[in-house]
Design a protein around this motif. Structure first.
Motif, PDB file in Angstrom:
ATOM      1  N   PHE A 209       0.835  -1.203   0.000  1.00  0.00           N
ATOM      2  CA  PHE A 209       0.000   0.000   0.000  1.00  0.00           C
ATOM      3  C   PHE A 209       0.872   1.257   0.000  1.00  0.00           C
ATOM      4  N   GLY A 210       1.896   1.257   0.874  1.00  0.00           N
ATOM      5  CA  GLY A 210       2.807   2.395   0.919  1.00  0.00           C
ATOM      6  C   GLY A 210       3.578   2.571  -0.376  1.00  0.00           C
ATOM      7  N   SER A 211       3.944   1.465  -0.995  1.00  0.00           N
ATOM      8  CA  SER A 211       4.688   1.546  -2.261  1.00  0.00           C
ATOM      9  C   SER A 211       3.841   2.154  -3.369  1.00  0.00           C
ATOM     10  N   LEU A 212       2.563   1.800  -3.407  1.00  0.00           N
ATOM     11  CA  LEU A 212       1.664   2.387  -4.406  1.00  0.00           C
ATOM     12  C   LEU A 212       1.606   3.904  -4.276  1.00  0.00           C
ATOM     13  N   LEU A 213       1.512   4.381  -3.033  1.00  0.00           N
ATOM     14  CA  LEU A 213       1.445   5.825  -2.804  1.00  0.00           C
ATOM     15  C   LEU A 213       2.784   6.497  -3.087  1.00  0.00           C
ATOM     16  N   LYS A 214       3.867   5.828  -2.653  1.00  0.00           N
ATOM     17  CA  LYS A 214       5.202   6.408  -2.850  1.00  0.00           C
ATOM     18  C   LYS A 214       5.524   6.578  -4.329  1.00  0.00           C
ATOM     19  N   LYS A 215       5.091   5.622  -5.144  1.00  0.00           N
ATOM     20  CA  LYS A 215       5.380   5.660  -6.580  1.00  0.00           C
ATOM     21  C   LYS A 215       4.326   6.439  -7.369  1.00  0.00           C
ATOM     22  N   ASN A 216       3.382   7.036  -6.650  1.00  0.00           N
ATOM     23  CA  ASN A 216       2.354   7.893  -7.265  1.00  0.00           C
ATOM     24  C   ASN A 216       1.519   7.172  -8.313  1.00  0.00           C
ATOM     25  N   TYR A 217       1.280   5.874  -8.085  1.00  0.00           N
ATOM     26  CA  TYR A 217       0.400   5.164  -9.007  1.00  0.00           C
ATOM     27  C   TYR A 217      -1.053   5.627  -8.836  1.00  0.00           C
ATOM     28  N   TYR A 218      -1.450   5.847  -7.582  1.00  0.00           N
ATOM     29  CA  TYR A 218      -2.839   6.243  -7.300  1.00  0.00           C
ATOM     30  C   TYR A 218      -2.868   7.220  -6.129  1.00  0.00           C
ATOM     31  N   SER A 219      -3.883   8.090  -6.129  1.00  0.00           N
ATOM     32  CA  SER A 219      -4.234   8.824  -4.923  1.00  0.00           C
ATOM     33  C   SER A 219      -5.095   7.891  -4.060  1.00  0.00           C
ATOM     34  N   LEU A 220      -5.412   8.297  -2.834  1.00  0.00           N
ATOM     35  CA  LEU A 220      -6.269   7.465  -1.992  1.00  0.00           C
ATOM     36  C   LEU A 220      -7.629   7.234  -2.650  1.00  0.00           C
ATOM     37  N   ASP A 221      -8.235   8.292  -3.186  1.00  0.00           N
ATOM     38  CA  ASP A 221      -9.538   8.143  -3.850  1.00  0.00           C
ATOM     39  C   ASP A 221      -9.445   7.218  -5.052  1.00  0.00           C
ATOM     40  N   GLU A 222      -8.397   7.368  -5.840  1.00  0.00           N
ATOM     41  CA  GLU A 222      -8.227   6.518  -7.019  1.00  0.00           C
ATOM     42  C   GLU A 222      -8.038   5.058  -6.624  1.00  0.00           C
ATOM     43  N   ILE A 224      -9.169   3.546  -3.901  1.00  0.00           N
ATOM     44  CA  ILE A 224     -10.460   2.995  -3.461  1.00  0.00           C
ATOM     45  C   ILE A 224     -11.329   2.656  -4.665  1.00  0.00           C
ATOM     46  N   ASN A 225     -11.385   3.556  -5.619  1.00  0.00           N
ATOM     47  CA  ASN A 225     -12.227   3.329  -6.796  1.00  0.00           C
ATOM     48  C   ASN A 225     -11.733   2.170  -7.651  1.00  0.00           C
ATOM     49  N   LYS A 226     -10.431   1.968  -7.702  1.00  0.00           N
ATOM     50  CA  LYS A 226      -9.879   0.860  -8.480  1.00  0.00           C
ATOM     51  C   LYS A 226     -10.260  -0.492  -7.882  1.00  0.00           C
ATOM     52  N   VAL A 227     -10.263  -0.566  -6.548  1.00  0.00           N
ATOM     53  CA  VAL A 227     -10.541  -1.834  -5.880  1.00  0.00           C
ATOM     54  C   VAL A 227     -12.046  -2.083  -5.748  1.00  0.00           C
ATOM     55  N   CYS A 228     -12.819  -0.997  -5.637  1.00  0.00           N
ATOM     56  CA  CYS A 228     -14.274  -1.117  -5.462  1.00  0.00           C
ATOM     57  C   CYS A 228     -14.975  -1.312  -6.804  1.00  0.00           C
ATOM     58  N   VAL A 229     -15.128  -2.556  -7.211  1.00  0.00           N
ATOM     59  CA  VAL A 229     -15.897  -2.869  -8.416  1.00  0.00           C
ATOM     60  C   VAL A 229     -17.383  -2.779  -8.080  1.00  0.00           C
ATOM     61  N   ALA A 230     -18.164  -2.208  -8.958  1.00  0.00           N
ATOM     62  CA  ALA A 230     -19.603  -2.055  -8.722  1.00  0.00           C
ATOM     63  C   ALA A 230     -20.232  -3.401  -8.386  1.00  0.00           C
ATOM     64  N   GLY A 231     -20.957  -3.457  -7.247  1.00  0.00           N
ATOM     65  CA  GLY A 231     -21.606  -4.684  -6.827  1.00  0.00           C
ATOM     66  C   GLY A 231     -20.685  -5.699  -6.204  1.00  0.00           C
ATOM     67  N   GLY A 232     -19.426  -5.343  -5.987  1.00  0.00           N
ATOM     68  CA  GLY A 232     -18.438  -6.287  -5.475  1.00  0.00           C
ATOM     69  C   GLY A 232     -18.368  -6.333  -3.961  1.00  0.00           C
ATOM     70  N   ILE A 233     -17.533  -7.243  -3.473  1.00  0.00           N
ATOM     71  CA  ILE A 233     -17.401  -7.465  -2.032  1.00  0.00           C
ATOM     72  C   ILE A 233     -16.751  -6.270  -1.336  1.00  0.00           C
ATOM     73  N   THR A 234     -15.727  -5.675  -1.978  1.00  0.00           N
ATOM     74  CA  THR A 234     -15.041  -4.540  -1.348  1.00  0.00           C
ATOM     75  C   THR A 234     -16.016  -3.393  -1.071  1.00  0.00           C
ATOM     76  N   GLY A 235     -16.885  -3.118  -2.034  1.00  0.00           N
ATOM     77  CA  GLY A 235     -17.867  -2.053  -1.854  1.00  0.00           C
ATOM     78  C   GLY A 235     -18.799  -2.324  -0.691  1.00  0.00           C
ATOM     79  N   GLU A 236     -19.236  -3.582  -0.561  1.00  0.00           N
ATOM     80  CA  GLU A 236     -20.103  -3.950   0.560  1.00  0.00           C
ATOM     81  C   GLU A 236     -19.354  -3.780   1.884  1.00  0.00           C
ATOM     82  N   GLY A 237     -18.078  -4.156   1.875  1.00  0.00           N
ATOM     83  CA  GLY A 237     -17.268  -3.991   3.080  1.00  0.00           C
ATOM     84  C   GLY A 237     -17.117  -2.532   3.473  1.00  0.00           C
ATOM     85  N   ILE A 238     -16.891  -1.679   2.484  1.00  0.00           N
ATOM     86  CA  ILE A 238     -16.745  -0.240   2.762  1.00  0.00           C
ATOM     87  C   ILE A 238     -18.055   0.340   3.282  1.00  0.00           C
ATOM     88  N   ASN A 239     -19.179  -0.134   2.743  1.00  0.00           N
ATOM     89  CA  ASN A 239     -20.478   0.322   3.258  1.00  0.00           C
ATOM     90  C   ASN A 239     -20.626  -0.018   4.732  1.00  0.00           C
TER      91      ASN A 239
END
Length: 275
Positions: A209-222, A224-239
């Protein structure tokens, strides 16, 4: 430059180790003191070339700069006790958020700063928070920033933001570490994964997780959106997280700021006391 560290408890000890490992100061340049002096001698056993001085006044006489790494209520008495021994070129640095540089300048005629480290600095990573006193020269500021850059990203912060900045930078690793440990406890109780297996997976997730941020692959919002597939388990977990923790961070901020105000009040009372 000879450097003193007064207080070798948790953060003072981490700072001492970081100074040595990052070559910010050589062992022979370091002079340390602790109220329970055996703790200081324990560090000398680990780093044989550092100097332990049992008398703070003798330490002050040996060094050009000192880091004061004691509890907030101990800061003002120590500053008062050494104030007459400090030249105008001497550098004194507090690592406590509740002691403002303005408080230090009421007692001391030397150059002062506040430097709030993070445990992440031990890995020569993360941010440190910096506030310089009015009496500190530009050359001293530049010299200190160069030293702190050896193990952190020093960031100048305004007094009004120092508490919330400290919550993120200094307290944050413990806060999120605690949340991760609570998650692991529930995993152990409710699944077949062992605590050791869950811990290993969690630690490596944090590293990635730290490496992703350090290398500027994604912002925090980006991210979350990449992992949260519509109707998926991650989204239900975040809810679920969102439903169960609506006041958690609001109350966390209120609690840390409440404690900060109490510490500030104790500092103000100490400043009002006569020597």
């Amino acid at each position: 430059m000879k450097c003193g560290v007064i207080g070798t408890g948790n953060m003072g000890g981490i700072l001492l180790e970081t100074f040595i490992d990052s070559n910010t100061y050589q062992e022979k340049e370091l002079f340390i003191n602790n109220r329970t002096i055996e703790k200081a001698y324990n560090y000398q056993r680990k780093y044989p070339n550092i100097h332990v001085l049992e008398d703070i006044s003798k330490l002050i006489a040996k060094v050009d700069i000192v880091y004061l790494c004691v509890k907030p209520h101990e800061m003002i008495p120590i500053m008062r006790s050494i104030s007459n021994s400090l030249s105008k070129n001497f550098i004194l640095i507090s690592i406590t958020s509740s002691v403002a540089v303005e408080d230090m300048e009421k007692l001391l005629d030397c150059q002062v700063a506040r430097f709030i480290p993070s445990i992440t600095n031990r890995a020569r990573a993360g941010v440190s928070l910096v506030t310089f006193g009015e009496n500190m020269s530009n050359s001293t500021r530049s010299m200190l920033l160069r030293k702190w850059e050896r193990f952190s990203k020093p960031t100048v912060i305004e007094e009004k933001n120092v508490r919330i900045g400290s919550d993120i930078v200094s307290c944050g690793p413990a806060f999120f570490g605690f949340l991760a440990k609570k998650y692991i406890d529930e995993i152990k109780e409710n699944t077949d994964l062992t605590e050791e297996e869950a811990m290993k997976l969690m630690e490596n997730m944090f590293i990635g997780f730290g490496s992703l941020l350090k290398k500027n692959y994604y912002s925090l919002d980006e991210l979350i959106n990449k992992v949260c597939v519509a109707g998926g388990i991650t989204g239900e977990g975040i809810n679920t997280i969102n439903e169960e923790t609506p006041l958690l961070f609001k109350r966390l901020i209120e609690t840390t700021h409440g404690k900060f105000k109490k510490d500030k009040h104790r500092i103000e009372e100490a400043l009002g006391d006569k020597e």
